[in-house]
Design a protein around this motif. Structure first.
Motif, short mmCIF file in Angstrom:
data_model
loop_
_atom_site.label_atom_id
_atom_site.label_comp_id
_atom_site.label_asym_id
_atom_site.label_seq_id
_atom_site.Cartn_x
_atom_site.Cartn_y
_atom_site.Cartn_z
N SER A 38 -50.49 -2.19 -123.53
CA SER A 38 -51.13 -1.14 -124.32
C SER A 38 -51.95 -1.67 -125.49
O SER A 38 -52.54 -0.88 -126.23
CB SER A 38 -50.09 -0.13 -124.81
OG SER A 38 -49.08 -0.80 -125.54
N ASP A 39 -52.04 -2.98 -125.67
CA ASP A 39 -52.79 -3.55 -126.78
C ASP A 39 -54.22 -3.92 -126.43
O ASP A 39 -54.88 -4.62 -127.19
CB ASP A 39 -52.08 -4.81 -127.30
CG ASP A 39 -50.69 -4.51 -127.83
OD1 ASP A 39 -50.44 -3.35 -128.24
OD2 ASP A 39 -49.86 -5.42 -127.84
N VAL A 40 -54.72 -3.50 -125.28
CA VAL A 40 -56.04 -3.92 -124.81
C VAL A 40 -56.94 -2.69 -124.65
O VAL A 40 -56.50 -1.66 -124.15
CB VAL A 40 -55.92 -4.66 -123.45
CG1 VAL A 40 -57.30 -5.03 -122.92
CG2 VAL A 40 -55.04 -5.89 -123.59
N ASN A 41 -58.19 -2.84 -125.04
CA ASN A 41 -59.19 -1.80 -124.79
C ASN A 41 -59.83 -2.14 -123.45
O ASN A 41 -60.73 -2.98 -123.37
CB ASN A 41 -60.22 -1.76 -125.91
CG ASN A 41 -61.23 -0.66 -125.71
OD1 ASN A 41 -61.60 -0.31 -124.59
ND2 ASN A 41 -61.70 -0.09 -126.81
N TYR A 42 -59.38 -1.50 -122.39
CA TYR A 42 -59.84 -1.83 -121.04
C TYR A 42 -61.28 -1.40 -120.79
O TYR A 42 -61.96 -2.00 -119.97
CB TYR A 42 -58.88 -1.25 -119.99
CG TYR A 42 -57.54 -1.93 -120.07
CD1 TYR A 42 -57.39 -3.21 -119.56
CD2 TYR A 42 -56.46 -1.32 -120.68
CE1 TYR A 42 -56.18 -3.88 -119.65
CE2 TYR A 42 -55.25 -1.98 -120.77
CZ TYR A 42 -55.11 -3.26 -120.26
OH TYR A 42 -53.92 -3.91 -120.37
N SER A 43 -61.76 -0.39 -121.50
CA SER A 43 -63.16 0.01 -121.34
C SER A 43 -64.07 -1.11 -121.84
O SER A 43 -65.03 -1.48 -121.18
CB SER A 43 -63.45 1.30 -122.10
OG SER A 43 -62.75 2.36 -121.53
N ASP A 44 -63.76 -1.64 -123.03
CA ASP A 44 -64.56 -2.76 -123.56
C ASP A 44 -64.48 -3.96 -122.63
O ASP A 44 -65.49 -4.61 -122.35
CB ASP A 44 -64.08 -3.17 -124.96
CG ASP A 44 -64.51 -2.19 -126.04
OD1 ASP A 44 -65.37 -1.32 -125.76
OD2 ASP A 44 -64.00 -2.31 -127.17
N TRP A 45 -63.29 -4.26 -122.16
CA TRP A 45 -63.10 -5.43 -121.30
C TRP A 45 -63.93 -5.28 -120.01
O TRP A 45 -64.67 -6.19 -119.65
CB TRP A 45 -61.62 -5.64 -120.97
CG TRP A 45 -61.43 -6.79 -120.04
CD1 TRP A 45 -61.38 -8.11 -120.37
CD2 TRP A 45 -61.30 -6.73 -118.61
NE1 TRP A 45 -61.23 -8.88 -119.23
CE2 TRP A 45 -61.17 -8.05 -118.15
CE3 TRP A 45 -61.28 -5.69 -117.68
CZ2 TRP A 45 -61.03 -8.35 -116.80
CZ3 TRP A 45 -61.14 -5.99 -116.35
CH2 TRP A 45 -61.01 -7.32 -115.91
N SER A 46 -63.81 -4.14 -119.33
CA SER A 46 -64.51 -3.97 -118.05
C SER A 46 -66.02 -3.90 -118.24
O SER A 46 -66.78 -4.32 -117.36
CB SER A 46 -63.99 -2.76 -117.28
OG SER A 46 -64.30 -1.57 -117.96
N ASN A 47 -66.47 -3.38 -119.38
CA ASN A 47 -67.92 -3.31 -119.64
C ASN A 47 -68.53 -4.70 -119.84
O ASN A 47 -69.74 -4.86 -119.73
CB ASN A 47 -68.21 -2.42 -120.85
CG ASN A 47 -68.00 -0.95 -120.54
OD1 ASN A 47 -68.09 -0.53 -119.39
ND2 ASN A 47 -67.69 -0.18 -121.56
N ASN A 48 -67.71 -5.69 -120.14
CA ASN A 48 -68.20 -7.06 -120.33
C ASN A 48 -67.96 -7.93 -119.10
O ASN A 48 -68.05 -9.15 -119.18
CB ASN A 48 -67.54 -7.69 -121.55
CG ASN A 48 -68.05 -7.06 -122.83
OD1 ASN A 48 -69.25 -7.00 -123.04
ND2 ASN A 48 -67.15 -6.59 -123.66
N GLN A 49 -67.64 -7.32 -117.98
CA GLN A 49 -67.40 -8.04 -116.73
C GLN A 49 -68.39 -7.54 -115.67
O GLN A 49 -68.88 -6.42 -115.76
CB GLN A 49 -65.98 -7.75 -116.20
CG GLN A 49 -64.86 -8.07 -117.16
CD GLN A 49 -64.62 -9.57 -117.25
OE1 GLN A 49 -64.59 -10.25 -116.24
NE2 GLN A 49 -64.46 -10.05 -118.47
#
Length: 166
Positions: A38-49
């Protein structure tokens, strides 16, 4: 014995030649060791992949606490974990292959989706192979033929026939 050894070597060489037909990547969801938390912003992560068909997602997590459910867009948006497509959860170090170019949606059930544990990835088709800059030669034609699925199936069928039926 010698014939079987030859067949095994032949199959091994063919498999090694086939492995690189489609290049795929392994994406550690969220980055880090425990990637699904729960400590990760998955939207930000996936937008940079950039995700291509054939790529793999790696989820690292504590399976006593979290799970991974593939869901449709509506369930993703509303964090509904009862009508999932597929439960990816196995052992806490789980992978999922993105086989088709389309959007995929994942959530963590058990209430964690509402805390941001959800992931949407848009999968693109494999980019076209670069065209050779050198002239076409019999050797390059043979290499292209080896990468064709029909040729691969024929070679593997022949090798297994030699191995098991002769």
């Amino acid at each position: 014995m010698g014939r079987n050894l030859w067949a095994i070597m032949y199959v091994t060489v063919m498999i090694l030649m086939i492995i690189q037909v489609v290049e795929s990547s392994l994406h550690r969801v969220g980055g880090g060791r425990y990637t699904w938390n729960s400590d990760v912003n998955y939207s930000d992560w996936s937008n940079n992949q950039t995700f291509y068909s054939g790529d793999w997602l790696y989820f690292g997590f504590d399976r006593k606490i979290h799970n991974i459910l593939q869901v449709n867009k509506s369930s993703y948006e509303k964090c509904i974990d009862t009508d999932f497509i597929f439960n990816i959860t196995r052992g806490g170090r789980d992978v999922f292959q993105l086989v088709q170019p389309k959007p995929y949606y994942f959530i963590c059930g058990r209430g964690f989706c509402l805390k941001g544990m959800k992931l949407a990835v848009n999968v693109l088709p494999q980019p076209p192979r670069s065209t050779p800059t050198s002239p076409i030669t019999p050797a390059s034609t043979a290499i292209s033929l080896i990468h064709s699925n029909a040729f691969t199936v024929a070679i593997l069928t022949l090798a297994f026939k030699v191995l098991y039926f002769d």
